[in-house]
Design an enzyme around this catalytic site. Structure first.
Site, short mmCIF file in Angstrom:
data_model
loop_
_atom_site.label_atom_id
_atom_site.label_comp_id
_atom_site.label_asym_id
_atom_site.label_seq_id
_atom_site.Cartn_x
_atom_site.Cartn_y
_atom_site.Cartn_z
N GLU A 157 -0.84 11.55 16.08
CA GLU A 157 -1.34 10.88 17.29
C GLU A 157 -0.77 9.47 17.40
O GLU A 157 -0.44 9.00 18.49
CB GLU A 157 -2.88 10.85 17.26
CG GLU A 157 -3.49 12.24 17.39
CD GLU A 157 -4.99 12.27 17.14
OE1 GLU A 157 -5.42 11.85 16.04
OE2 GLU A 157 -5.73 12.71 18.02
N ALA A 185 -6.27 10.30 9.92
CA ALA A 185 -7.40 9.40 9.73
C ALA A 185 -7.91 9.63 8.31
O ALA A 185 -7.74 10.71 7.74
CB ALA A 185 -8.48 9.70 10.76
N GLU A 233 -6.87 19.11 12.25
CA GLU A 233 -8.30 18.76 12.29
C GLU A 233 -9.23 19.96 12.19
O GLU A 233 -10.31 19.86 11.62
CB GLU A 233 -8.61 17.99 13.59
CG GLU A 233 -8.15 16.54 13.57
CD GLU A 233 -6.71 16.33 14.03
OE1 GLU A 233 -5.97 17.33 14.17
OE2 GLU A 233 -6.32 15.18 14.24
N GLY A 287 -4.28 12.02 12.86
CA GLY A 287 -4.14 10.68 13.43
C GLY A 287 -2.75 10.11 13.28
O GLY A 287 -2.35 9.23 14.05
C1 HXC Z 1 -7.74 10.32 3.03
C2 HXC Z 1 -5.87 11.25 2.08
C3 HXC Z 1 -5.49 11.79 3.32
C4 HXC Z 1 -6.32 11.54 4.45
C5 HXC Z 1 -4.03 12.36 1.85
N1 HXC Z 1 -4.95 11.62 1.20
N2 HXC Z 1 -4.34 12.50 3.14
N3 HXC Z 1 -6.98 10.51 1.94
N4 HXC Z 1 -7.41 10.80 4.24
N5 HXC Z 1 -6.02 11.97 5.67
C6 HXC Z 1 -4.97 11.26 -0.22
C7 HXC Z 1 -5.37 12.44 -1.10
O1 HXC Z 1 -6.77 12.58 -1.16
C8 HXC Z 1 -4.79 12.00 -2.44
O2 HXC Z 1 -5.64 11.05 -3.03
C9 HXC Z 1 -3.51 11.29 -2.04
O3 HXC Z 1 -3.69 10.90 -0.66
C10 HXC Z 1 -2.28 12.19 -2.12
O4 HXC Z 1 -2.53 13.36 -1.39
P1 HXC Z 1 -2.37 14.84 -2.00
O5 HXC Z 1 -3.19 15.74 -1.18
O6 HXC Z 1 -2.62 14.82 -3.49
O7 HXC Z 1 -0.81 15.07 -1.75
P2 HXC Z 1 -0.07 16.45 -1.50
O8 HXC Z 1 -0.61 17.52 -2.41
O9 HXC Z 1 1.38 16.13 -1.55
O10 HXC Z 1 -0.46 16.86 -0.02
C11 HXC Z 1 -0.07 16.09 1.08
C12 HXC Z 1 -0.86 16.51 2.35
C13 HXC Z 1 -2.37 16.50 2.05
C14 HXC Z 1 -0.42 17.91 2.79
C15 HXC Z 1 -0.49 15.51 3.46
O11 HXC Z 1 -2.71 15.23 1.46
C16 HXC Z 1 -3.24 16.69 3.23
O12 HXC Z 1 -3.40 17.79 3.72
N6 HXC Z 1 -3.86 15.60 3.70
C17 HXC Z 1 -4.84 15.64 4.79
C18 HXC Z 1 -4.13 15.81 6.12
C19 HXC Z 1 -5.12 15.92 7.25
O13 HXC Z 1 -6.01 16.80 7.27
N7 HXC Z 1 -5.01 15.01 8.22
C20 HXC Z 1 -5.89 14.99 9.39
C21 HXC Z 1 -7.12 14.17 9.12
S1 HXC Z 1 -8.25 14.25 10.46
P3 HXC Z 1 -5.98 11.08 -4.61
O14 HXC Z 1 -6.96 9.97 -4.75
O15 HXC Z 1 -6.50 12.43 -4.91
O16 HXC Z 1 -4.65 10.80 -5.24
C22 HXC Z 1 -7.64 13.15 11.57
C23 HXC Z 1 -8.48 12.93 12.78
C24 HXC Z 1 -7.95 11.86 13.68
O17 HXC Z 1 -6.59 12.60 11.41
C25 HXC Z 1 -8.95 11.45 14.74
C26 HXC Z 1 -10.06 10.61 14.24
C27 HXC Z 1 -10.97 10.13 15.32
#
Ligand code: HXC
Length: 260
Positions: A114, A66, A134, A111
């Site tokens: 999921e 998400a 998360e 997400g």
């Molecule tokens: C918003 C995101 C994102 C996310 C990546 N980006 N994941 N933006 N939401 N979930 C964006 C980054 O901010 C970045 O933007 C660009 O995408 C590239 O990501 P990087 O981090 O620079 O890439 P990298 O270093 O290769 O790392 C990849 C990654 C990392 C390991 C996947 O991005 C990461 O950990 N992302 C978050 C994963 C996460 O926590 N997902 C769960 C979310 S909670 P910029 O602008 O800086 O280029 C969830 C809850 C679901 O999903 C239920 C809800 C009700």
């Protein structure tokens, strides 16, 4: 229909639905979820489409979760609603009469994992990575990850992945039963389409009833689920494809299914 965050292509009897926000690793915000719901509805009603393939744009991610920037400003009521909206759209995928195959081309986190789990079948690139991170953000899975992960891989492994937030590679995801197949990265779409076309060549109503029998039966006591299966089995005999399938077998020729 035009979408801002999705691409929809149709070829043969397949629809390929691509989450298209590669700059944010295809993260799901409310608009993208809304569009996803609309697209699934549209493809459900499209008679030409027999199987839906869901994938992510770009080389890196299926869906990295998400959208964290979007979620950051939510209050508890809005956060709960966001979770419910995602659950509704993912339920729509799970209960869509047409099989939905996830072609997982990279990160499937939070997400994204999921979303993949709401699909019927998961085919992953060898580069794919999975996880429910998360807890690193102070939250829990909210698009039904606590439920679908536990049902797919068992309670113990689901708790390990959700409590630690650890990422696992495609090999481990395969070993624990989270995905159906691993394929070389450059063959992901070809292999997924191949499976999609194979399913599309079968008796359509039978495939659709099989999906319902499995999904609905898993929510019932076994005896009731078996009875439910027998009812759907009987319903298949109302189709031309049942008559054709059995006649073709006995005549030692390939069947010519009509999808009805
Ligand atoms: C918003 C995101 C994102 C996310 C990546 N980006 N994941 N933006 N939401 N979930 C964006 C980054 O901010 C970045 O933007 C660009 O995408 C590239 O990501 P990087 O981090 O620079 O890439 P990298 O270093 O290769 O790392 C990849 C990654 C990392 C390991 C996947 O991005 C990461 O950990 N992302 C978050 C994963 C996460 O926590 N997902 C769960 C979310 S909670 P910029 O602008 O800086 O280029 C969830 C809850 C679901 O999903 C239920 C809800 C009700």
């Amino acid at each position: 229909m035009q979408f801002n965050n999705l691409l929809v292509q149709k070829e043969n009897n397949l629809a390929i639905l691509t989450i298209n926000r590669p700059a944010a690793l295809n993260a799901l915000n409310a608009d993208t979820l809304h569009e996803l719901g609309q697209a699934i509805q549209m493809l459900t009603e499209d008679q030409e489409v027999k199987v839906i393939i869901l994938t992510g744009a770009g080389e890196k991610a299926f869906v990295a979760g998400a959208d964290i920037a979007f979620m950051q400003q939510l209050d508890p009521i809005a956060a709960r609603q966001f979770a419910l909206t995602g659950q509704m759209v993912f339920n729509q995928i799970e209960s869509c009469p047409k099989p939905v195959i996830a072609a997982i081309n990279g990160y499937a986190l939070g997400g994204g994992c999921e979303l993949a789990m709401a699909c019927d079948i998961r085919i992953a690139s060898e580069k794919a990575k999975f996880g429910q991170p998360e807890v690193n953000l102070g939250v829990i899975p909210g698009f039904a990850g606590t439920q679908r992960l536990a049902r797919l891989v068992g309670k113990g492994k689901a708790k390990e992945l959700i409590f630690t937030g650890d990422m696992i590679d495609a090999q481990e995801a395969y070993q624990i039963g989270l995905i159906n197949q691993i394929v070389p990265h450059d063959q992901l779409m070809d292999q997924t389409k191949k499976m999609g076309l194979k399913i599309a060549s079968k008796a359509l109503v039978a495939v659709q009833l099989a999906k319902r029998a499995i999904n609905e039966g898993l929510e019932m006591p076994l005896e009731q689920a078996n009875y439910h299966e027998a009812n759907y089995f009987g319903l298949c005999f109302a189709t031309n494809d049942q008559k054709e399938g059995m006649a073709a077998f006995l005549a030692k020729r390939p069947p010519q299914f009509q999808g009805k």
